[in-house]
Design a protein around this motif. Sequence first.
Motif: not given
Length: 653
Positions: A17-27, A50-52, A110-118
């Motif tokens: 991932a990229q910087d998870i904390d930085a991006l996920s904190s936008l939400i 999520l908003t505009d 953006l998900l805060g690291g909740s994406l799972i490679k199944a």
Amino acid sequence: MKVFVLAVASYAISVLAQDIDALSSLIKEVTVTSDDSGFPSLFPSETVQLTDDVIAAISRELQDNSTASLFMFGSDALSTANSTAKSHCKPLPGDSSWPSPSEWNTFNSLLGGSLIKASPAAAACYGLEYSAEKCASIISDWDTEGFQTSDPTSVMDPLYVGRSCMPPGLNYTNTCDMGAYPTYVVNVSSVAQIQLAVNFARNKGLRFVVKNTGHDLIGKASGKGALSVWTHWLKDKAYYPNFVSKDYTGPAIKFGAGVQVREAYEYAKSVQATVLGGESQSVGLAGWSMGGGHSPLSSLYGLGADQIVSIEVVLANGQFITANAEQNSDVFWMLRGGGGSTIGVMTSLTMKAYPQLPATTVTFNFTAVDGPALDAFWTGIESYVNNMQAFVDAGTYGYYALAILEDSAGNERHEFQMRPFFAPNMTIAETKTLLSPWFDVLDMLNISYNPVYTYKDNFYDAWYIGFPEETVGSDTTMISSRLMPRYVFENDTSRNQLFKDGFKNAVDNGILVIGLQLSGKGIAVDPPTDTAVLPAWRNTTTHLQFVGRFSATADWAIIQNQTLFVTNYTSVLRTLAPDSGCYLSEADFLEPNLQDAFYGVNYPQLYELKKTYDPTSLFFALTAVGSEDWEVQVEDPLPYSWNNNGRLCRKTT
């Protein structure tokens, strides 16, 4: 770049991932105001949206408008212009239109690291993921509801993922492939994560599926190369003693989309209330109710869809809305009976709550060897068919099975099981009186059946005893079914024909008969008129299922032949009740004229709403609204759309 390690269920996976904390904190959490009207407020998971403004912040943070646009909300104009979303086929890993690693990484951030490679649930028994200890645990737990529902990819009928990765001893191929398991899964904890997934999948033209428990019997939570959202952990609950809306005033309970039947019943008991749910302990309320939803209380209070007074849902354009009789009423109508995987992802539902009520359960079985002869056995079954309408009219429910079974010595026997007969608001004495016309016949025939009666002063305790956990995870059955209406039972000729073809001859042809004695129109309440529930439910006396059986080692040709045999044999029920239909959550994916059989006169309106709210066909599932426009190009030696193991493409003719 950094490595984010995410623990899910009993294993850990690594996601770049990229910087998870930085991006996920936008939400951030959205401030939601509430009043004292008794209308349910949003759960904490629903206030993270999520908003505009958030999307604009993402664009600034990434300094990459192209990547940021992948998470934009949909619109008719955007959908028409987006050639990827409107492409002929959904992409698979390795295709040029498949998201790049950097796009997946940004999505995960953006998900805060909740994406799972199944990975398939049984992968630890094979290849590079092999672990003797984990494999032994998987084999031990495979057929339990808890194991299947707590895995992010598993579905309870692996036939529809292509039998691609089963534990040793159950595996047709002795290999482990992804099959129709999704490629990535979002482990959802907020509305924003669902919105991000919906927008990303729509804008990239990905196949998209939703899993809560994976309980659907046609594998709707599976899809080759799909992005899946897993709503299983949305478990919030709230009681509202004074709910007020346009069409209902009274007690209500709001449930997160991940709440399962056992959890809902437990919570209702804790607030001295009763709610409707399925008979199975592990089924999820959300998907169950969207398909109509039959219940042990249906003959008393109607169907699951009838109980819903408000819904929160993320639509295919990514917008989060509340739907009820006062706002977004067309969406509200559609989601109450029109089936899941159609126009949105439900995040919560608010249901009517009833007072606590007592109930009596009765369990018993008898075989042909428990009476004087096989003819006596069948006379006993015929007596049940003759009395079934009276049982339903009394507000009761019965879950029964009938088959020729084989014991360990290879001896065959005819057996009937009642598991259980459920009598709400009845004492044991009252239940015995109701059953006496049938039981008197069994006694006269000298059939030994030994009924066990249990009375509890509340619904939950009676249900828990009467409906134990089921065995799941097998790929050895397929179902065809029909809702058999009252008029069949009220006419001697048609009722006798139903007994002969629907019970006796079916069993003699090797079919397992499973039935639910119930009505979709409860005797205690009037059903609502503003739902998409199949109208045939309101006249139903039994939901009759024919089950074809085959071994775990059967090849695809045997499965195909047995499937066609059961589909064709069910014509005896279609002929007896041509204007009826089928419960879409327990039915045949090969059902003739399935749009009419599953949705009836509601289908044209459902299809128009599907095109309005999901113009790019983000949502697809076998037999769902709009499924006739697509085909799964199955990779197994089967015709197209016989399971989900293949590329999903628009039909060209």
